[in-house]
Design an enzyme around this catalytic site. Structure first.
Site, PDB file in Angstrom:
ATOM      1  N   LYS A  71       0.841  -1.208   0.000  1.00 37.06           N
ATOM      2  CA  LYS A  71       0.000   0.000   0.000  1.00 37.06           C
ATOM      3  C   LYS A  71       0.876   1.258   0.000  1.00 37.06           C
ATOM      4  CE  LYS A  71      -3.388  -2.521   2.794  1.00 37.06           C
ATOM      5  NZ  LYS A  71      -4.001  -2.639   4.133  1.00 37.06           N
ATOM      6  N   GLN A 115      -3.419  -1.186  10.512  1.00 34.36           N
ATOM      7  CA  GLN A 115      -3.461  -2.515   9.890  1.00 34.36           C
ATOM      8  C   GLN A 115      -3.951  -3.593  10.866  1.00 34.36           C
ATOM      9  OE1 GLN A 115      -2.983  -3.144   6.675  1.00 34.36           O
ATOM     10  NE2 GLN A 115      -3.124  -5.372   6.800  1.00 34.36           N
ATOM     11  N   ASP A 138     -10.357   3.353   5.914  1.00 36.72           N
ATOM     12  CA  ASP A 138     -10.650   1.916   6.006  1.00 36.72           C
ATOM     13  C   ASP A 138     -12.155   1.654   6.098  1.00 36.72           C
ATOM     14  OD1 ASP A 138      -8.874  -0.206   5.949  1.00 36.72           O
ATOM     15  OD2 ASP A 138      -8.064   0.241   7.936  1.00 36.72           O
TER      16      ASP A 138
HETATM   17  N1  GUN Z   1      -6.136  -6.446   7.254  1.00 36.66           N
HETATM   18  C1  GUN Z   1      -6.661  -7.156   6.237  1.00 36.66           C
HETATM   19  N2  GUN Z   1      -7.426  -6.374   5.453  1.00 36.66           N
HETATM   20  C2  GUN Z   1      -7.380  -5.132   5.998  1.00 36.66           C
HETATM   21  C3  GUN Z   1      -7.969  -3.896   5.637  1.00 36.66           C
HETATM   22  O1  GUN Z   1      -8.722  -3.754   4.653  1.00 36.66           O
HETATM   23  N3  GUN Z   1      -7.680  -2.834   6.449  1.00 36.66           N
HETATM   24  C4  GUN Z   1      -6.885  -2.957   7.546  1.00 36.66           C
HETATM   25  N4  GUN Z   1      -6.673  -1.878   8.281  1.00 36.66           N
HETATM   26  N5  GUN Z   1      -6.327  -4.105   7.909  1.00 36.66           N
HETATM   27  C5  GUN Z   1      -6.566  -5.183   7.119  1.00 36.66           C
END
Ligand code: GUN
Length: 320
Positions: A71, A115, A138
């Site tokens: 990302k 995350q 998110d």
């Molecule tokens: N862990 C797995 N998918 C995601 C997501 O879409 N956002 C976040 N913050 N953590 C994740």
């Protein structure tokens, strides 16, 4: 490979599908979205605003490191100012909440992503509630979850379900009136996915069934699906005999499968038994190369929208 006309929308030329190919190419659709996002970033920069995105990672979970790294690289490629804050595995909830408070107050930070998964001693719900809803790219904050359920498009939608939705739309799959089966009822994918598709709205209006670990006769539900979305986290769970001929199959799963022939000792496989399902499905996502790139594209898009919102009041419908 069956491809019934009734599953197709008006524009079947979108995406990278050819007559001999039933794959829904997430990579090329994500690239198309990145081009649109880069243009918006250019417009913001012309007005003196550089979108900023901060990732927060707690601990050294290898998968989380990889995901945050991907990302970050995409942010940099598109011209989003990204930073990553790493806290040790043993960091207290208080320290994490304090960091989030500082990021909420920082006008150069437009998006915050904490995350998941978080260490067990931290209450994830409290953490996601602490992120300002305006910076919650998110879509995990209760305000944004509520907006999604209400059909209020000023909120942020979680990136993976938003990516699946966009993938269906841009591939010309008809969602209205379709029988959709979502496998999995998680907070990140299953529940928001169902909420998106059941809305009384364009590119929604589906009849949605959510199946989970206590669902009886899952295969019976699956075989009724015009669109099957697998997000339950069980390697190769969906087999060919669970698919209606011509159905659209979206594989969200990322599972580790032991493989002694590779250095890491494992390989990543989806929730769908790709080779057999491909023979029956009308269209399906490859994995990798399907949903994953779309999740990142939606995160970039959400971040740019958060930055745009910071210089103007949100419009009635600003989910683009
Ligand atoms: N862990 C797995 N998918 C995601 C997501 O879409 N956002 C976040 N913050 N953590 C994740």
């Amino acid at each position: 490979m069956a491809q019934p006309a009734d599953l197709r929308g008006a524009d079947d030329s979108v995406g990278s599908m050819t007559a001999s190919d039933n794959l829904i190419d997430g990579r090329s659709i994500a690239e198309q979205i990145h081009r649109e996002t880069a243009e918006r970033i250019g417009s913001l920069k012309a007005r003196g605003l550089a979108p900023g995105l901060t990732f927060v990672r707690v601990g050294e979970d290898p998968a989380s490191r990889v995901y945050v790294g991907m990302k970050e690289r995409m942010s940099q490629r598109l011209g989003i100012r990204s930073t990553t804050e790493v806290l040790p595995e043993g960091a207290t909830e208080g320290v994490l909440l304090e960091l989030i408070g500082r990021l909420n107050a920082d006008s150069g930070v437009h998006g915050i992503l904490v995350q998941a998964p978080l260490p067990r001693h931290i209450d994830a719900a409290r953490v996601y509630k602490a992120v300002s809803p305006d910076k919650d790219v998110d879509g995990f904050h209760p305000v944004n979850v509520g907006k999604l359920l209400l059909g209020d498009t000023t909120g942020f939608v979680p990136c993976t379900p938003a990516g699946v939705h966009e993938l269906l739309i841009r591939s010309g799959v008809r969602i209205e009136g379709a029988d959709v089966v979502v496998l999995g009822r998680g907070t990140i994918v299953g529940k928001p996915m169902a909420a998106l598709l059941v809305q009384k709205a364009r590119h929604a209006n589906a009849t949605v069934t959510v199946c989970h670990s206590l669902t009886r006769d899952i295969a019976v539900h699956c075989r009724r699906a015009d669109i099957l979305i697998a997000a339950l986290g069980v390697a190769r769970f969906v087999k060919a005999d669970m698919i209606k001929a011509g159905a659209v199959v979206i594989d969200v799963g990322v599972n580790r499968e032991p493989d002694s022939s590779v250095k890491t000792g494992y390989r990543l496989v989806g929730d769908v038994d790709f080779d057999s399902v491909r023979q029956v499905a009308g269209r399906l996502t490859p994995n990798p190369g399907g949903v994953g790139p779309m999740t990142i594209a939606m995160l970039m898009q959400n971040t740019v929208r958060a930055a745009e919102n910071s210089i103007r009041a949100p419009t009635l419908d600003s989910r683009t």
